[in-house]
Write a protein that holds these residues in place. Structure first.
Motif, short mmCIF file in Angstrom:
data_model
loop_
_atom_site.label_atom_id
_atom_site.label_comp_id
_atom_site.label_asym_id
_atom_site.label_seq_id
_atom_site.Cartn_x
_atom_site.Cartn_y
_atom_site.Cartn_z
N ASP A 271 -8.01 6.12 5.70
CA ASP A 271 -7.96 5.86 4.25
C ASP A 271 -9.17 5.07 3.77
OD1 ASP A 271 -6.71 5.87 1.66
OD2 ASP A 271 -6.09 3.80 2.01
N ARG A 272 -9.80 4.33 4.65
CA ARG A 272 -10.98 3.53 4.26
C ARG A 272 -12.23 4.39 4.12
NH1 ARG A 272 -10.74 -1.97 4.84
NH2 ARG A 272 -8.77 -2.83 5.63
N PHE A 273 -12.18 5.61 4.65
CA PHE A 273 -13.39 6.43 4.67
C PHE A 273 -13.30 7.68 3.81
CE2 PHE A 273 -13.18 4.07 8.69
CZ PHE A 273 -14.44 3.48 8.71
N SER B 283 -4.47 9.33 -1.56
CA SER B 283 -4.84 10.70 -1.17
C SER B 283 -3.59 11.48 -0.78
CB SER B 283 -5.79 10.65 0.03
OG SER B 283 -5.84 11.88 0.70
N PRO C 190 0.84 -1.21 0.00
CA PRO C 190 0.00 0.00 0.00
C PRO C 190 0.87 1.25 0.00
CG PRO C 190 -0.77 -1.59 1.64
CD PRO C 190 0.53 -2.11 1.12
N LEU D 104 -4.23 4.73 8.12
CA LEU D 104 -4.74 3.59 7.35
C LEU D 104 -6.23 3.40 7.56
CD1 LEU D 104 -1.84 1.00 7.84
CD2 LEU D 104 -2.32 2.41 5.83
N ILE D 105 -6.70 3.63 8.78
CA ILE D 105 -8.14 3.55 9.06
C ILE D 105 -8.88 4.67 8.32
CG2 ILE D 105 -9.91 3.80 10.85
CD1 ILE D 105 -7.93 2.40 12.77
#
Length: 437
Positions: free
Chosen positions: A434-436, A374, A334, A431-432
């Motif tokens: 990045d999921r949203f 992003s 990633p 990283l969390i």
């Protein structure tokens, strides 16, 4: 061959840093040598230097300088002292860790790490003495919040440089940074500090030395101190909200203008001068003196950042950017994790969080340019990597050790563990997030 040149460049930067050569000069030398090794002609290298300087300074010079000026005015005008005193009084002795955490966070937004640390150390000793609590129990929440604001939040030099290098949105970066930094400092500060409830140096050795307590001063009002200290953050956040949710066109444009980082800081500086300069009974010449001192103090950092921009530009103009962009893909890693690892390795090798972040920007910038990640989150990923594993090659390690009179072992178990915790938790938060987004 391109990968070998990158490794040579990083090794040379680490070596020159170890030899105590100024990062400003070492980054320029590394950029020029890298350009030649990558097959660029002398004229191309010169054009890359000019372009790198122009692009870098054009995007961040005013933000960094105005941020330094605002911090100096708040410090010299007594606003920082008022913020600290008010928070300590409001939280009370039972919640003293949270008071120091909030103080460090609010002081850390306008002030750079070293300045904020030196200003708050006497407060830490004073509070520890009055409450009869171990130093590290009190100091870690303050240091954690200062460190987090330094690596996560504009207008600090490294985040501002990364925002400019990755063409990220400053407002979004600030909002995302606040979201990640909050939980991180709660764990790395008060919760980690509780492990040192019954540990730490003898407080008497410091208290017996002259000038250990905070100097008495005529502090300004509570409202202007907090309002002006937080005004840049409020205006930038307001600009982000207006851009996405405000439909009234003229008001949207006004808030977006005021929310531009340069304008937000400029407005804050003028209000600070008005309140703590002539408004505080001081001559206008005093404000000018503060401005000159602030610019002088930030000049070297600005030059280092500029040299980092040259290095990034050379890598981009030589075509290495396309190779690096494919490199992460071949490893199936990633991009955010790749950026963190590169920066963390540089941080452990070089010691300076700012130089590590600036150097890493040239390596991982192509991943952002490819559109695979992003840019705002990459700013935070590199920022979290830049505080990983602080040890004996980091000046902040020794500053923490000497101010609190710790042994090297105690410094590793407190400062190094705290910095590594911030880095790992920060990566997890990014990283969390990045999921949203």
């Amino acid at each position: 061959m391109q990968l070998l040149v990158i490794f040579i460049a990083i090794f040379l930067q680490v070596y020159l840093t170890h030899k105590k050569l100024s990062p400003f000069l070492s980054l320029l030398v590394v950029a020029i040598i890298s350009g030649f090794l990558l097959g660029m002609q002398p004229a191309q290298v010169l054009r890359s230097i000019e372009k790198g300087v122009g692009n870098t300074l054009g995007g961040l010079a005013l933000v960094i300088c105005l941020g330094a000026v605002l911090g100096k005015i708040l410090e010299a005008g007594g606003a920082i002292g008022q913020i600290a005193t008010t928070l300590i009084r409001a939280f009370g002795e039972k919640n003293i860790q949270w008071a120091l955490l909030a103080t460090g966070f609010l002081v850390g937004i306008p002030l750079y790490y070293n300045a904020g640390f030196v200003i708050l150390v006497p407060l830490v000793f004073s509070v520890a003495h009055k409450a009869r609590l171990p130093l590290l129990y009190i100091a870690l929440p303050m240091a954690a919040s200062l460190s987090a604001t330094h690596c996560f939040l504009p207008p600090h030099p490294s985040p501002v440089f990364l925002v400019n290098a990755f063409k990220a949105d400053m407002g979004k970066t600030l909002v995302y940074g606040l979201i990640v930094a909050g939980p991180v400092v709660m764990i790395a500060g008060p919760m980690l500090g509780r492990l040192f409830r019954n540990a730490g140096p003898d407080l008497r050795s410091f208290l017996s030395s002259p000038g250990s307590g905070p100097a008495p001063e005529n502090l300004p009002g509570v409202v202007p101190s907090f309002l002006i200290g937080l005004l840049p953050v409020l205006l930038i956040a307001l600009g982000v909200v207006a851009e996405h949710f405000l439909r009234l066109q003229w008001l949207r444009k006004l808030f977006m203008f005021l929310g531009d980082p340069t304008i937000a800081l400029l407005v804050s500086v003028f209000l600070a001068i008005a309140c703590f300069g002539p408004g505080g009974g001081r001559k206008i010449g005093t404000s000018t003196k503060w401005l000159n001192e602030a610019i002088g103090g930030i000049a070297v950092i600005l030059l280092i950042i500029t040299a980092g921009g040259v290095f990034k530009q050379v890598l981009q103009d030589s075509g290495v950017d396309r190779y690096i962009a494919s490199f992460s893909g071949r490893w199936r890693m990633p991009p955010l994790l790749f950026g963190w690892i590169v920066t963390a390795l540089l941080r452990v090798s070089i010691g300076s969080a700012t130089v590590a972040g600036i150097t890493a920007a040239g390596v991982v910038g192509p991943l952002v340019a490819s559109g695979s990640v992003s840019p705002e989150l990459m700013v935070l990923a590199v920022g979290t990597g830049s505080v990983f594993g602080s040890h004996v090659n980091d000046s902040a390690f020794w500053m923490f050790k000497e101010f609190f009179q710790l042994t090297v072992r105690q410094t590793f178990l407190s400062w190094t563990v705290m910095e590594t915790t911030i880095s790992l938790l920060g990566l997890g938060g990014v990283l969390i997030l990045d999921r949203f987004v």
